[in-house]
Design a protein around this motif. Structure first.
Motif, PDB file in Angstrom:
ATOM      1  N   THR A  61       0.889  -1.076   0.105  1.00  8.77           N
ATOM      2  CA  THR A  61       0.033  -0.048   0.034  1.00  8.77           C
ATOM      3  C   THR A  61       0.903   1.277  -0.008  1.00  8.77           C
ATOM      4  OG1 THR A  61      -0.039   0.167   2.333  1.00  8.77           O
ATOM      5  CG2 THR A  61      -1.700  -1.197   1.483  1.00  8.77           C
ATOM      6  N   ALA A  62       0.340   2.422   0.352  1.00 10.98           N
ATOM      7  CA  ALA A  62       1.201   3.697   0.241  1.00 10.98           C
ATOM      8  C   ALA A  62       2.030   3.811   1.232  1.00 10.98           C
ATOM      9  CB  ALA A  62      -0.040   5.021  -0.028  1.00 10.98           C
ATOM     10  N   SER A  63       1.818   3.073   2.597  1.00  7.78           N
ATOM     11  CA  SER A  63       2.655   3.150   3.554  1.00  7.78           C
ATOM     12  C   SER A  63       2.821   1.788   4.250  1.00  7.78           C
ATOM     13  CB  SER A  63       1.667   3.503   4.744  1.00  7.78           C
ATOM     14  OG  SER A  63       0.401   3.307   5.108  1.00  7.78           O
ATOM     15  N   LEU A  64       2.637   0.469   3.482  1.00  8.19           N
ATOM     16  CA  LEU A  64       3.287  -0.686   4.020  1.00  8.19           C
ATOM     17  C   LEU A  64       3.939  -1.276   2.872  1.00  8.19           C
ATOM     18  CD1 LEU A  64       3.056  -3.070   6.038  1.00  8.19           C
ATOM     19  CD2 LEU A  64       0.797  -3.934   4.717  1.00  8.19           C
ATOM     20  N   TYR A  65       5.402  -1.451   3.202  1.00  2.00           N
ATOM     21  CA  TYR A  65       6.248  -2.143   2.261  1.00  2.00           C
ATOM     22  C   TYR A  65       6.783  -3.668   3.142  1.00  2.00           C
ATOM     23  CZ  TYR A  65       6.691   2.177  -0.303  1.00  2.00           C
ATOM     24  OH  TYR A  65       6.457   3.263  -0.964  1.00  2.00           O
ATOM     25  N   VAL A  66       6.997  -4.591   2.242  1.00  2.00           N
ATOM     26  CA  VAL A  66       7.538  -5.923   2.802  1.00  2.00           C
ATOM     27  C   VAL A  66       8.647  -6.259   1.875  1.00  2.00           C
ATOM     28  CG1 VAL A  66       5.231  -6.486   3.411  1.00  2.00           C
ATOM     29  CG2 VAL A  66       6.031  -7.059   1.012  1.00  2.00           C
ATOM     30  N   PRO A  67       9.812  -6.879   2.645  1.00  2.00           N
ATOM     31  CA  PRO A  67      10.971  -7.074   2.023  1.00  2.00           C
ATOM     32  C   PRO A  67      10.718  -8.312   0.930  1.00  2.00           C
ATOM     33  CG  PRO A  67      10.849  -8.239   4.229  1.00  2.00           C
ATOM     34  CD  PRO A  67       9.719  -7.295   3.877  1.00  2.00           C
ATOM     35  N   GLY A  68      11.377  -7.947  -0.301  1.00  2.00           N
ATOM     36  CA  GLY A  68      11.429  -8.990  -1.462  1.00  2.00           C
ATOM     37  C   GLY A  68      12.520  -9.207  -2.024  1.00  2.00           C
ATOM     38  N   THR A  69      12.473 -10.216  -3.182  1.00  2.00           N
ATOM     39  CA  THR A  69      13.686 -10.303  -3.832  1.00  2.00           C
ATOM     40  C   THR A  69      13.230 -10.022  -5.292  1.00  2.00           C
ATOM     41  OG1 THR A  69      14.678 -11.724  -2.385  1.00  2.00           O
ATOM     42  CG2 THR A  69      15.462 -11.695  -4.551  1.00  2.00           C
ATOM     43  N   LEU A  70      13.892  -9.255  -6.024  1.00  2.00           N
ATOM     44  CA  LEU A  70      13.619  -9.302  -7.583  1.00  2.00           C
ATOM     45  C   LEU A  70      13.946 -10.412  -8.255  1.00  2.00           C
ATOM     46  CD1 LEU A  70      12.584  -7.643  -9.960  1.00  2.00           C
ATOM     47  CD2 LEU A  70      14.929  -6.853 -10.200  1.00  2.00           C
ATOM     48  N   ASP A  71      12.981 -11.288  -8.780  1.00  2.00           N
ATOM     49  CA  ASP A  71      13.107 -12.356  -9.508  1.00  2.00           C
ATOM     50  C   ASP A  71      13.198 -12.258 -10.833  1.00  2.00           C
ATOM     51  OD1 ASP A  71      13.062 -15.137 -10.056  1.00  2.00           O
ATOM     52  OD2 ASP A  71      10.824 -15.058 -10.554  1.00  2.00           O
ATOM     53  N   ASP A  72      12.340 -11.516 -11.618  1.00  2.00           N
ATOM     54  CA  ASP A  72      12.398 -11.149 -13.224  1.00  2.00           C
ATOM     55  C   ASP A  72      11.716  -9.974 -13.598  1.00  2.00           C
ATOM     56  OD1 ASP A  72      12.499 -11.250 -15.838  1.00  2.00           O
ATOM     57  OD2 ASP A  72      10.983 -13.148 -16.137  1.00  2.00           O
ATOM     58  N   ALA A  73      12.725  -8.968 -13.865  1.00  2.00           N
ATOM     59  CA  ALA A  73      12.609  -7.649 -14.442  1.00  2.00           C
ATOM     60  C   ALA A  73      12.061  -7.377 -15.523  1.00  2.00           C
ATOM     61  CB  ALA A  73      13.680  -6.798 -13.602  1.00  2.00           C
ATOM     62  N   ASP A  74      11.983  -8.296 -16.630  1.00  2.00           N
ATOM     63  CA  ASP A  74      11.984  -8.713 -17.834  1.00  2.00           C
ATOM     64  C   ASP A  74      10.183  -8.669 -18.256  1.00  2.00           C
ATOM     65  OD1 ASP A  74      14.429  -8.689 -18.599  1.00  2.00           O
ATOM     66  OD2 ASP A  74      14.682 -10.774 -18.822  1.00  2.00           O
ATOM     67  N   LYS A  75       9.466  -9.295 -16.985  1.00  2.00           N
ATOM     68  CA  LYS A  75       7.896  -9.080 -17.424  1.00  2.00           C
ATOM     69  C   LYS A  75       7.495  -8.298 -16.030  1.00  2.00           C
ATOM     70  CE  LYS A  75       7.629 -13.158 -19.887  1.00  2.00           C
ATOM     71  NZ  LYS A  75       7.767 -13.393 -20.830  1.00  2.00           N
ATOM     72  N   VAL A  76       6.571  -7.428 -16.262  1.00  2.00           N
ATOM     73  CA  VAL A  76       5.672  -6.872 -15.299  1.00  2.00           C
ATOM     74  C   VAL A  76       4.155  -6.973 -15.377  1.00  2.00           C
ATOM     75  CG1 VAL A  76       7.333  -4.995 -15.129  1.00  2.00           C
ATOM     76  CG2 VAL A  76       5.623  -4.915 -16.796  1.00  2.00           C
ATOM     77  N   LEU A  77       3.329  -6.829 -14.460  1.00  2.00           N
ATOM     78  CA  LEU A  77       2.097  -6.859 -14.564  1.00  2.00           C
ATOM     79  C   LEU A  77       1.470  -5.342 -14.430  1.00  2.00           C
ATOM     80  CD1 LEU A  77       1.041  -9.332 -11.721  1.00  2.00           C
ATOM     81  CD2 LEU A  77       0.912  -9.589 -14.291  1.00  2.00           C
ATOM     82  N   VAL A  78       0.696  -5.000 -15.591  1.00  2.00           N
ATOM     83  CA  VAL A  78       0.294  -3.718 -15.827  1.00  2.00           C
ATOM     84  C   VAL A  78      -1.408  -3.647 -15.516  1.00  2.00           C
ATOM     85  CG1 VAL A  78      -0.377  -1.823 -17.457  1.00  2.00           C
ATOM     86  CG2 VAL A  78       1.881  -3.382 -17.726  1.00  2.00           C
ATOM     87  N   ASP A  79      -1.617  -2.721 -14.512  1.00  2.00           N
ATOM     88  CA  ASP A  79      -3.012  -2.404 -14.089  1.00  2.00           C
ATOM     89  C   ASP A  79      -3.897  -1.759 -15.195  1.00  2.00           C
ATOM     90  OD1 ASP A  79      -5.478  -1.951 -12.938  1.00  2.00           O
ATOM     91  OD2 ASP A  79      -4.592  -1.043 -11.108  1.00  2.00           O
ATOM     92  N   VAL A  80      -4.632  -2.571 -15.935  1.00  2.00           N
ATOM     93  CA  VAL A  80      -5.524  -1.833 -17.101  1.00  2.00           C
ATOM     94  C   VAL A  80      -6.925  -1.414 -16.516  1.00  2.00           C
ATOM     95  CG1 VAL A  80      -4.124  -2.993 -18.715  1.00  2.00           C
ATOM     96  CG2 VAL A  80      -6.193  -4.099 -18.075  1.00  2.00           C
ATOM     97  N   GLY A  81      -7.015  -1.377 -15.217  1.00  2.00           N
ATOM     98  CA  GLY A  81      -8.415  -0.803 -14.719  1.00  2.00           C
ATOM     99  C   GLY A  81      -9.275  -1.921 -14.236  1.00  2.00           C
ATOM    100  N   THR A  82     -10.200  -1.334 -13.483  1.00  2.00           N
ATOM    101  CA  THR A  82     -11.438  -2.471 -12.912  1.00  2.00           C
ATOM    102  C   THR A  82     -10.878  -3.876 -12.376  1.00  2.00           C
ATOM    103  OG1 THR A  82     -11.797  -3.229 -15.201  1.00  2.00           O
ATOM    104  CG2 THR A  82     -13.022  -1.532 -14.342  1.00  2.00           C
ATOM    105  N   GLY A  83      -9.545  -3.568 -11.625  1.00  2.00           N
ATOM    106  CA  GLY A  83      -9.135  -4.931 -11.143  1.00  2.00           C
ATOM    107  C   GLY A  83      -8.412  -5.840 -12.108  1.00  2.00           C
ATOM    108  N   TYR A  84      -8.173  -5.536 -13.428  1.00  2.00           N
ATOM    109  CA  TYR A  84      -7.662  -6.437 -14.434  1.00  2.00           C
ATOM    110  C   TYR A  84      -6.245  -5.918 -14.529  1.00  2.00           C
ATOM    111  CZ  TYR A  84     -12.272  -7.882 -15.869  1.00  2.00           C
ATOM    112  OH  TYR A  84     -13.496  -8.693 -15.917  1.00  2.00           O
ATOM    113  N   PHE A  85      -5.489  -7.115 -14.390  1.00  2.00           N
ATOM    114  CA  PHE A  85      -3.810  -7.012 -14.746  1.00  2.00           C
ATOM    115  C   PHE A  85      -3.473  -7.651 -15.975  1.00  2.00           C
ATOM    116  CE2 PHE A  85      -4.510  -5.965 -10.485  1.00  2.00           C
ATOM    117  CZ  PHE A  85      -3.816  -4.924 -10.044  1.00  2.00           C
TER     118      PHE A  85
END
Length: 140
Positions: A61-85
């Motif tokens: 969220t805007a104020s909640l971050y969790v630790p993670g590891t970058l797996d694959d930066a070649d592919k991304v999920l794009v939010d195209v609206g109304t809950g669809y990615f």
């Protein structure tokens, strides 16, 4: 406008003022959306520069971050609206953001033009209303 009654001028002024306010709200929403897309485009650029396996904080969220590891930066999920990615490649994701930004800027320019015309109508109706009120008001 000169042949309009006081009531008609008042109604025209109120209607035009209301439309200008609605257009102003739309302009503010477009500005907000454009800033968010520009931030997303910058984030994609920054993400593309990071190596695989890089430790990072992932915003949930805007104020909640969790630790993670970058797996694959070649592919991304794009939010195209109304809950669809949609999964896209990094260049496709950047292109999507740029196209949306250009579309919003085009819409913004068109709305500015319409708002300017509506504001002129409201101002002219206000001047005519004041003039007619002065003519009707008894002089003492």
């Amino acid at each position: 406008m000169e042949k309009m009654s006081l009531e008609q001028l008042k109604a025209l002024k109120e209607q035009s003022d209301m439309e200008v306010n609605l257009l102003q709200d739309s302009l503010n929403n477009i500005r907000t959306a454009t800033v968010r897309l520009e931030m997303a485009s910058n984030a994609l650029h920054d993400l593309s520069l990071r190596p695989q396996g890089k430790k990072m904080l992932v915003p949930l969220t805007a104020s909640l971050y969790v630790p993670g590891t970058l797996d694959d930066a070649d592919k991304v999920l794009v939010d195209v609206g109304t809950g669809y990615f949609i999964e896209k490649t990094m260049p496709e994701g950047k292109d999507y953001c740029e196209r949306k930004i250009n579309l919003l800027k085009s819409n913004y320019d068109q709305l500015i033009e319409v708002a300017s015309k509506k504001k002129s109508i409201a101002d002219e109706a206000g001047v005519m209303l004041q003039t007619k009120l002065r003519q009707v008001a008894p002089t003492t």
